[in-house]
Design an enzyme around this catalytic site. Structure first.
Site, short mmCIF file in Angstrom:
data_model
loop_
_atom_site.label_atom_id
_atom_site.label_comp_id
_atom_site.label_asym_id
_atom_site.label_seq_id
_atom_site.Cartn_x
_atom_site.Cartn_y
_atom_site.Cartn_z
N GLY A 70 -7.84 -1.12 0.09
CA GLY A 70 -7.11 -0.30 1.05
C GLY A 70 -7.39 1.16 0.79
N GLN A 75 -5.72 9.98 0.94
CA GLN A 75 -6.58 9.81 -0.23
C GLN A 75 -7.95 10.46 -0.05
OE1 GLN A 75 -5.60 5.36 -0.59
NE2 GLN A 75 -6.03 5.98 -2.70
N CYS A 128 -5.07 2.02 -8.40
CA CYS A 128 -5.16 2.91 -7.25
C CYS A 128 -6.43 3.72 -7.35
CB CYS A 128 -3.94 3.84 -7.20
SG CYS A 128 -3.94 4.98 -5.81
N LEU A 129 -7.12 3.87 -6.23
CA LEU A 129 -8.35 4.66 -6.21
C LEU A 129 -8.10 6.13 -6.48
CD1 LEU A 129 -10.12 3.05 -3.10
CD2 LEU A 129 -10.48 2.53 -5.53
N HIS A 170 1.50 -0.67 -0.60
CA HIS A 170 0.83 0.33 -1.43
C HIS A 170 0.25 1.45 -0.56
CE1 HIS A 170 -1.72 1.43 -5.06
NE2 HIS A 170 -2.32 2.10 -4.08
N GLU A 171 -0.45 1.06 0.51
CA GLU A 171 -1.07 2.08 1.37
C GLU A 171 -0.02 2.88 2.13
OE1 GLU A 171 -4.04 2.80 0.81
OE2 GLU A 171 -4.29 1.01 -0.42
N HIS A 174 1.40 5.73 0.20
CA HIS A 174 0.57 6.94 0.25
C HIS A 174 0.95 7.82 1.44
CE1 HIS A 174 -2.22 6.54 -3.03
NE2 HIS A 174 -2.59 5.32 -2.67
#
Length: 228
Positions: A70, A75, A128-129, A170-171, A174
């Site tokens: 995702g 991000q 997480c990226l 999670h997304e 953000h």
């Protein structure tokens, strides 16, 4: 959003698209960048159809190259309520069963929102990226009702369960300026290489919870965490 802010967002997107030059990826911003701590603006016409399509394609390429399951627009430095998700699943049948991790086809979520469905909560390690090098256990609702629009403007209104529900939550965090670390069991925090060495083979982080001293949700449900 004011006209001035809409212009700023549009200019940010076009610069990012120019830098990617139609085939590249975008830099993923890391924890400490203010855009990760601000609520995203709703998508309400700041971008024309062509720019939106190019931004979605850029996010897809960036997510896949990372690789991740995702990616939210903040991000890559864009403060818009837009996310892409995709999960190829896992080869280990037991892990897939316990974590309810089925393949999730590529999807675009515009202005998404969710609400929990039922009382079941499950705890698993997340990464997480935008927080490279670490993972931690996060307890989240097992099922959520997802409402959004897709890239074509069609309404999305459905219940998602298991790992797909975790990805969605999670997304969407953000888009609210929240990182998974804000919800994590901090005693579970592990460097990614240590996680791989000690706990990655376990479908449920039960041994990690005992060794590191953190709680998992109880009672266990389908796809849930076993009691300590």
């Amino acid at each position: 959003m004011s006209d001035r802010r809409a212009t700023v967002v549009r200019d940010l997107v076009r610069r990012l698209l120019d830098d990617a030059d139609g085939a590249g990826t975008a830099p993923i911003v890391q924890v400490g960048h203010p855009v990760l701590r601000a609520a995203a603006f709703p998508c309400d016409g700041q971008l024309d159809d062509a720019d939106l399509a190019q931004l979605v394609a850029l996010m897809q390429r960036t997510m896949r190259a990372a690789p991740g399951v995702g990616l939210a627009a903040p991000q890559i430095g864009i403060p818009l309520a837009l996310a892409v998700v995709e999960d190829p699943g896992v080869d280990d049948a037991e892990v897939a069963r316990v974590r309810e991790r089925d393949r999730l086809p590529f999807r675009v979520l515009v202005n998404p929102a969710y609400e929990p469905v039922g009382e079941d909560r499950v705890g698993f390690y997340e990464g997480c990226l935008s927080v490279v090098g670490y993972q931690a256990v996060v307890a989240r609702p097992r099922s959520v009702r997802l409402r959004a629009h897709d890239a074509s403007g069609a309404v999305v209104d459905e219940v998602v369960t298991g790992w797909a529900a975790r990805i969605v939550q999670h997304e969407m965090d953000h888009l609210r300026g929240t990182l998974y670390l804000d919800r994590a069991e901090m005693r579970s925090l592990s460097a990614t290489d240590r996680l791989g060495a000690h706990w990655a083979s376990q479908p449920v982080p039960l041994e990690a919870s005992r060794a590191l001293g953190f709680a998992l949700p109880t009672p266990a449900g389908p796809g849930g965490a076993a009691p300590r």
